[in-house]
Enzyme design. Structure first.
Site, PDB file in Angstrom:
ATOM      1  N   GLY A 137       0.814  -1.213   0.000  1.00 34.50           N
ATOM      2  CA  GLY A 137       0.000   0.000   0.000  1.00 34.50           C
ATOM      3  C   GLY A 137       0.844   1.258   0.000  1.00 34.50           C
ATOM      4  O   GLY A 137       0.543   2.234  -0.699  1.00 34.50           O
ATOM      5  N   CYS A 138       1.903   1.250   0.777  1.00 33.31           N
ATOM      6  CA  CYS A 138       2.773   2.431   0.876  1.00 33.31           C
ATOM      7  C   CYS A 138       3.521   2.667  -0.434  1.00 33.31           C
ATOM      8  O   CYS A 138       3.750   3.815  -0.817  1.00 33.31           O
ATOM      9  CB  CYS A 138       3.749   2.270   2.042  1.00 33.31           C
ATOM     10  SG  CYS A 138       2.903   2.155   3.640  1.00 33.31           S
ATOM     11  N   THR A 139       3.873   1.595  -1.114  1.00 32.14           N
ATOM     12  CA  THR A 139       4.543   1.726  -2.406  1.00 32.14           C
ATOM     13  C   THR A 139       3.585   2.310  -3.436  1.00 32.14           C
ATOM     14  O   THR A 139       3.945   3.226  -4.185  1.00 32.14           O
ATOM     15  CB  THR A 139       5.095   0.367  -2.870  1.00 32.14           C
ATOM     16  OG1 THR A 139       6.040  -0.096  -1.887  1.00 32.14           O
ATOM     17  CG2 THR A 139       5.762   0.461  -4.225  1.00 32.14           C
ATOM     18  N   ALA A 163       3.189   6.074  -2.662  1.00 35.33           N
ATOM     19  CA  ALA A 163       4.390   6.854  -3.003  1.00 35.33           C
ATOM     20  C   ALA A 163       4.573   6.961  -4.513  1.00 35.33           C
ATOM     21  O   ALA A 163       4.929   8.028  -5.030  1.00 35.33           O
ATOM     22  CB  ALA A 163       5.617   6.228  -2.355  1.00 35.33           C
TER      23      ALA A 163
END
Length: 154
Positions: free
Chosen positions: A43-45, A48
């Protein structure tokens, strides 16, 4: 709880290069501050990479993007290099800024409870007032939603 219309809480923490970054560095500029749990997770990738994809659009509107997580500067560098990110990532290893922005809280995963970052984004105007808050963010389409809100507010 932070509210729309309040001044954004002041902070000074380091970015991926070890340079000190403060809220006051962005006086007279629009700012997107997004909090995320951990570098290089799915999710963070996605989040970003999406902010990177639209980073020029944000810049064209006079806005800067700051991603904040508890990860180290070294971890941020690896994350940026691996995914060719074009945004600044700030290291909040003691989660002091997360606490200032009320995004450090109790989370659950696979039946276990733990303290962590609640994925959230703040849109801050040039007077350093919070204009919009997204809480418990779902990453898919989020960067575009933030960009559209910025266009609406300008």
């Amino acid at each position: 709880m932070l509210q729309v219309g309040q001044k954004a809480p002041s902070f000074s923490i380091t970015n991926q290069n070890g340079s000190l970054v403060s809220l006051e560095d962005f006086v007279s500029q629009w700012l997107v501050i997004y909090f995320y749990p951990k570098d290089d997770t799915p999710g963070c990738t996605t989040e970003a990479k999406d902010f990177t994809e639209y980073s020029q659009d944000f810049r064209d509107l006079g806005a800067n993007i700051l991603g904040i997580s508890p990860d180290s500067e070294k971890s941020h560098c690896k994350f940026i290099d691996k995914h060719d990110l074009k945004i600044q990532l700030l290291s909040d290893s003691q989660h002091q800024v997360c606490e200032l922005y009320d995004v450090w809280g109790l989370k659950k995963f696979m039946g276990k409870e733990y303290m962590g970052v609640i994925r959230s984004t703040f849109l801050v105007n040039p007077q350093q007032e919070i204009i919009y808050i997204w809480s418990n963010v779902k990453t898919k389409g989020h960067a575009l939603a933030v960009l559209n809100k910025l266009k609406e507010c300008k």
